[in-house]
Motif scaffolding. Sequence first.
Motif, PDB file in Angstrom:
ATOM      1  N   THR A 163       9.068  35.971  90.470  1.00 29.71           N
ATOM      2  CA  THR A 163       9.761  37.024  89.737  1.00 29.71           C
ATOM      3  C   THR A 163      10.477  37.969  90.702  1.00 29.71           C
ATOM      4  O   THR A 163      10.252  37.944  91.924  1.00 29.71           O
ATOM      5  CB  THR A 163       8.773  37.841  88.896  1.00 29.71           C
ATOM      6  N   LEU A 164      11.321  38.815  90.138  1.00 21.88           N
ATOM      7  CA  LEU A 164      11.992  39.833  90.946  1.00 21.88           C
ATOM      8  C   LEU A 164      10.971  40.737  91.612  1.00 21.88           C
ATOM      9  O   LEU A 164      11.104  41.076  92.803  1.00 21.88           O
ATOM     10  CB  LEU A 164      12.937  40.654  90.072  1.00 21.88           C
ATOM     11  N   ALA A 165       9.930  41.113  90.882  1.00 15.50           N
ATOM     12  CA  ALA A 165       8.889  41.958  91.473  1.00 15.50           C
ATOM     13  C   ALA A 165       8.210  41.256  92.650  1.00 15.50           C
ATOM     14  O   ALA A 165       7.865  41.897  93.646  1.00 15.50           O
ATOM     15  CB  ALA A 165       7.854  42.333  90.415  1.00 15.50           C
ATOM     16  N   ASP A 166       8.032  39.942  92.540  1.00 15.38           N
ATOM     17  CA  ASP A 166       7.427  39.185  93.639  1.00 15.38           C
ATOM     18  C   ASP A 166       8.271  39.295  94.908  1.00 15.38           C
ATOM     19  O   ASP A 166       7.763  39.622  95.983  1.00 15.38           O
ATOM     20  CB  ASP A 166       7.287  37.702  93.270  1.00 15.38           C
ATOM     21  N   VAL A 167       9.558  38.988  94.797  1.00 15.51           N
ATOM     22  CA  VAL A 167      10.381  38.959  96.014  1.00 15.51           C
ATOM     23  C   VAL A 167      10.608  40.359  96.558  1.00 15.51           C
ATOM     24  O   VAL A 167      10.748  40.551  97.778  1.00 15.51           O
ATOM     25  CB  VAL A 167      11.717  38.218  95.772  1.00 15.51           C
ATOM     26  N   GLN A 168      10.636  41.363  95.687  1.00 18.37           N
ATOM     27  CA  GLN A 168      10.742  42.737  96.188  1.00 18.37           C
ATOM     28  C   GLN A 168       9.491  43.129  96.962  1.00 18.37           C
ATOM     29  O   GLN A 168       9.572  43.810  97.987  1.00 18.37           O
ATOM     30  CB  GLN A 168      10.987  43.697  95.029  1.00 18.37           C
ATOM     31  N   ALA A 169       8.340  42.685  96.484  1.00 14.70           N
ATOM     32  CA  ALA A 169       7.094  42.975  97.205  1.00 14.70           C
ATOM     33  C   ALA A 169       7.039  42.243  98.539  1.00 14.70           C
ATOM     34  O   ALA A 169       6.510  42.769  99.519  1.00 14.70           O
ATOM     35  CB  ALA A 169       5.895  42.585  96.334  1.00 14.70           C
ATOM     36  N   MET A 170       7.574  41.048  98.589  1.00 13.27           N
ATOM     37  CA  MET A 170       7.555  40.273  99.833  1.00 13.27           C
ATOM     38  C   MET A 170       8.555  40.785 100.862  1.00 13.27           C
ATOM     39  O   MET A 170       8.246  40.873 102.052  1.00 13.27           O
ATOM     40  CB  MET A 170       7.887  38.798  99.525  1.00 13.27           C
ATOM     41  N   PHE A 171       9.768  41.110 100.389  1.00 14.58           N
ATOM     42  CA  PHE A 171      10.870  41.301 101.332  1.00 14.58           C
ATOM     43  C   PHE A 171      11.497  42.696 101.300  1.00 14.58           C
ATOM     44  O   PHE A 171      12.392  42.976 102.091  1.00 14.58           O
ATOM     45  CB  PHE A 171      11.954  40.247 101.067  1.00 14.58           C
ATOM     46  N   GLY A 172      11.041  43.568 100.415  1.00 11.31           N
ATOM     47  CA  GLY A 172      11.465  44.965 100.434  1.00 11.31           C
ATOM     48  C   GLY A 172      12.968  45.155 100.389  1.00 11.31           C
ATOM     49  O   GLY A 172      13.662  44.656  99.509  1.00 11.31           O
ATOM     50  N   SER A 173      13.479  45.864 101.387  1.00 15.26           N
ATOM     51  CA  SER A 173      14.883  46.268 101.391  1.00 15.26           C
ATOM     52  C   SER A 173      15.848  45.114 101.601  1.00 15.26           C
ATOM     53  O   SER A 173      17.065  45.301 101.476  1.00 15.26           O
ATOM     54  CB  SER A 173      15.114  47.322 102.493  1.00 15.26           C
ATOM     55  N   ARG A 174      15.347  43.935 101.918  1.00 13.08           N
ATOM     56  CA  ARG A 174      16.234  42.773 102.030  1.00 13.08           C
ATOM     57  C   ARG A 174      16.788  42.366 100.657  1.00 13.08           C
ATOM     58  O   ARG A 174      17.782  41.643 100.592  1.00 13.08           O
ATOM     59  CB  ARG A 174      15.531  41.593 102.682  1.00 13.08           C
ATOM     60  N   THR A 198      13.436  31.811 104.095  1.00 18.13           N
ATOM     61  CA  THR A 198      14.706  31.269 104.577  1.00 18.13           C
ATOM     62  C   THR A 198      15.872  31.809 103.748  1.00 18.13           C
ATOM     63  O   THR A 198      16.870  32.299 104.295  1.00 18.13           O
ATOM     64  CB  THR A 198      14.680  29.736 104.518  1.00 18.13           C
ATOM     65  N   LEU A 199      15.740  31.737 102.434  1.00 22.46           N
ATOM     66  CA  LEU A 199      16.860  32.141 101.586  1.00 22.46           C
ATOM     67  C   LEU A 199      17.130  33.634 101.637  1.00 22.46           C
ATOM     68  O   LEU A 199      18.285  34.054 101.528  1.00 22.46           O
ATOM     69  CB  LEU A 199      16.613  31.712 100.135  1.00 22.46           C
ATOM     70  N   VAL A 200      16.076  34.439 101.809  1.00 24.06           N
ATOM     71  CA  VAL A 200      16.327  35.878 101.845  1.00 24.06           C
ATOM     72  C   VAL A 200      17.115  36.260 103.095  1.00 24.06           C
ATOM     73  O   VAL A 200      17.859  37.254 103.094  1.00 24.06           O
ATOM     74  CB  VAL A 200      15.011  36.684 101.741  1.00 24.06           C
ATOM     75  N   HIS A 201      16.986  35.455 104.159  1.00 26.52           N
ATOM     76  CA  HIS A 201      17.794  35.703 105.361  1.00 26.52           C
ATOM     77  C   HIS A 201      19.161  35.039 105.264  1.00 26.52           C
ATOM     78  O   HIS A 201      20.137  35.558 105.830  1.00 26.52           O
ATOM     79  CB  HIS A 201      17.049  35.219 106.599  1.00 26.52           C
ATOM     80  N   GLU A 202      19.246  33.918 104.582  1.00 30.18           N
ATOM     81  CA  GLU A 202      20.542  33.259 104.421  1.00 30.18           C
ATOM     82  C   GLU A 202      21.454  34.027 103.472  1.00 30.18           C
ATOM     83  O   GLU A 202      22.635  34.220 103.755  1.00 30.18           O
ATOM     84  CB  GLU A 202      20.323  31.834 103.881  1.00 30.18           C
ATOM     85  N   SER A 203      20.909  34.462 102.341  1.00 30.22           N
ATOM     86  CA  SER A 203      21.773  34.947 101.259  1.00 30.22           C
ATOM     87  C   SER A 203      21.263  36.198 100.557  1.00 30.22           C
ATOM     88  O   SER A 203      21.853  36.599  99.548  1.00 30.22           O
ATOM     89  CB  SER A 203      21.922  33.848 100.209  1.00 30.22           C
ATOM     90  N   ARG A 204      20.157  36.778 101.031  1.00 34.02           N
ATOM     91  CA  ARG A 204      19.503  37.895 100.330  1.00 34.02           C
ATOM     92  C   ARG A 204      19.033  37.475  98.934  1.00 34.02           C
ATOM     93  O   ARG A 204      18.869  38.307  98.036  1.00 34.02           O
ATOM     94  CB  ARG A 204      20.428  39.119 100.233  1.00 34.02           C
ATOM     95  N   LEU A 205      18.859  36.168  98.763  1.00 34.35           N
ATOM     96  CA  LEU A 205      18.458  35.585  97.480  1.00 34.35           C
ATOM     97  C   LEU A 205      19.502  35.823  96.392  1.00 34.35           C
ATOM     98  O   LEU A 205      19.184  35.891  95.211  1.00 34.35           O
ATOM     99  CB  LEU A 205      17.083  36.104  97.037  1.00 34.35           C
ATOM    100  N   GLU A 206      20.769  35.911  96.809  1.00 36.67           N
ATOM    101  CA  GLU A 206      21.882  36.056  95.869  1.00 36.67           C
ATOM    102  C   GLU A 206      22.599  34.716  95.753  1.00 36.67           C
ATOM    103  O   GLU A 206      23.115  34.185  96.734  1.00 36.67           O
ATOM    104  CB  GLU A 206      22.840  37.146  96.339  1.00 36.67           C
ATOM    105  N   TYR A 207      22.629  34.184  94.553  1.00 35.01           N
ATOM    106  CA  TYR A 207      23.182  32.842  94.343  1.00 35.01           C
ATOM    107  C   TYR A 207      24.676  32.770  94.603  1.00 35.01           C
ATOM    108  O   TYR A 207      25.230  31.716  94.948  1.00 35.01           O
ATOM    109  CB  TYR A 207      22.895  32.370  92.908  1.00 35.01           C
ATOM    110  N   ASN A 208      25.397  33.903  94.444  1.00 33.84           N
ATOM    111  CA  ASN A 208      26.857  33.882  94.447  1.00 33.84           C
ATOM    112  C   ASN A 208      27.455  34.512  95.700  1.00 33.84           C
ATOM    113  O   ASN A 208      28.617  34.907  95.706  1.00 33.84           O
ATOM    114  CB  ASN A 208      27.389  34.610  93.214  1.00 33.84           C
ATOM    115  N   ILE A 209      26.704  34.569  96.766  1.00 31.23           N
ATOM    116  CA  ILE A 209      27.180  35.273  97.950  1.00 31.23           C
ATOM    117  C   ILE A 209      28.025  34.355  98.835  1.00 31.23           C
ATOM    118  O   ILE A 209      27.760  33.163  98.970  1.00 31.23           O
ATOM    119  CB  ILE A 209      25.991  35.860  98.746  1.00 31.23           C
TER     120      ILE A 209
END
Length: 314
Positions: free
Chosen positions: A119-130, A165-176
Amino acid sequence: MRRLLTALLACIGIIATALVAASPAYATVFQTYGSGVNVRADAYLSSPVVTTLPGPTSVDVDCQKEGDLVSNSDGSSRWWAHVPALGGYVTVVYVAIPEDKLPGVPECDDPEPPGEDVTLADVQAMFGSRIVNPSIVQTGLPSLNQAMRDANINTPYRKAAFLATLVHESRLEYNIREIGDTRPYGGRGFIQLTGDFNYGPAGQYFGIDLLGNPDLAMSLQWSAPIARWYWTVARNINPYADALDMGRVNAAIGYPAGTEDQRRCDSFKNAIRYFTGSVPSGIICTRPAPLAGDTSQLTRTQFDTLAKNGGGLG
């Protein structure tokens, strides 16, 4: 053998119950036997080896968990003893007791894992400001969760490696789109697909014209499937995640070694901590020398060969 050893230990007063008074309050002391007994990061034979016991050793055990079956000439056991001081688990088959499960030792309370879907809450908890654009991340998560299911990214280690990996590649944004990259086949989408050597095969795999329409790689329909394709078809990355080998994960993504490797490894650790409640020993953040350069244009076979020449997976 271990039953005989148990009797001998009892005679000389060093069996587990005789040593409890000298142990920490949370632990019970047992004796291992044999030489070369591995202590692993988790209760599975695929888990990294934290250390190896050179000979019979007294170990303080706080809990036990069921894992992979281990057999020797004395019997079999699926139970593994957690030894906090060593940061890992020892198979009970090499503990000098007559049973195949430790008597009087509680089972480990594994943290309740997050839900199957991230979920969004999951990735925010894992990666914060990323996570810079939560609404875009939220929009892309259903397709990303489906891609993870399709790729068997279904364990804490695999999920942690993929998402880090994806949070560093794309910030987890599909359309970047990679900022400032004007190349026709520059980085796009969750995994920042790059190069005609990737756009072409990925398009063939899905039956779409990515070479003629590269922006499809950052569409909601194709961004996540392409990330799955790269993770499992262009490369075979799940085994590196299983081995906690973030060095090889980073090399498989296809950029030269440098300070970015450690940043991604730190995100991997944060994600594992979120999924499991702790960070296991044995995480590998550095690459073997053969994988230090830009590996992006290697075929899967070429990459696998270099990865094995660099030490393999054990």
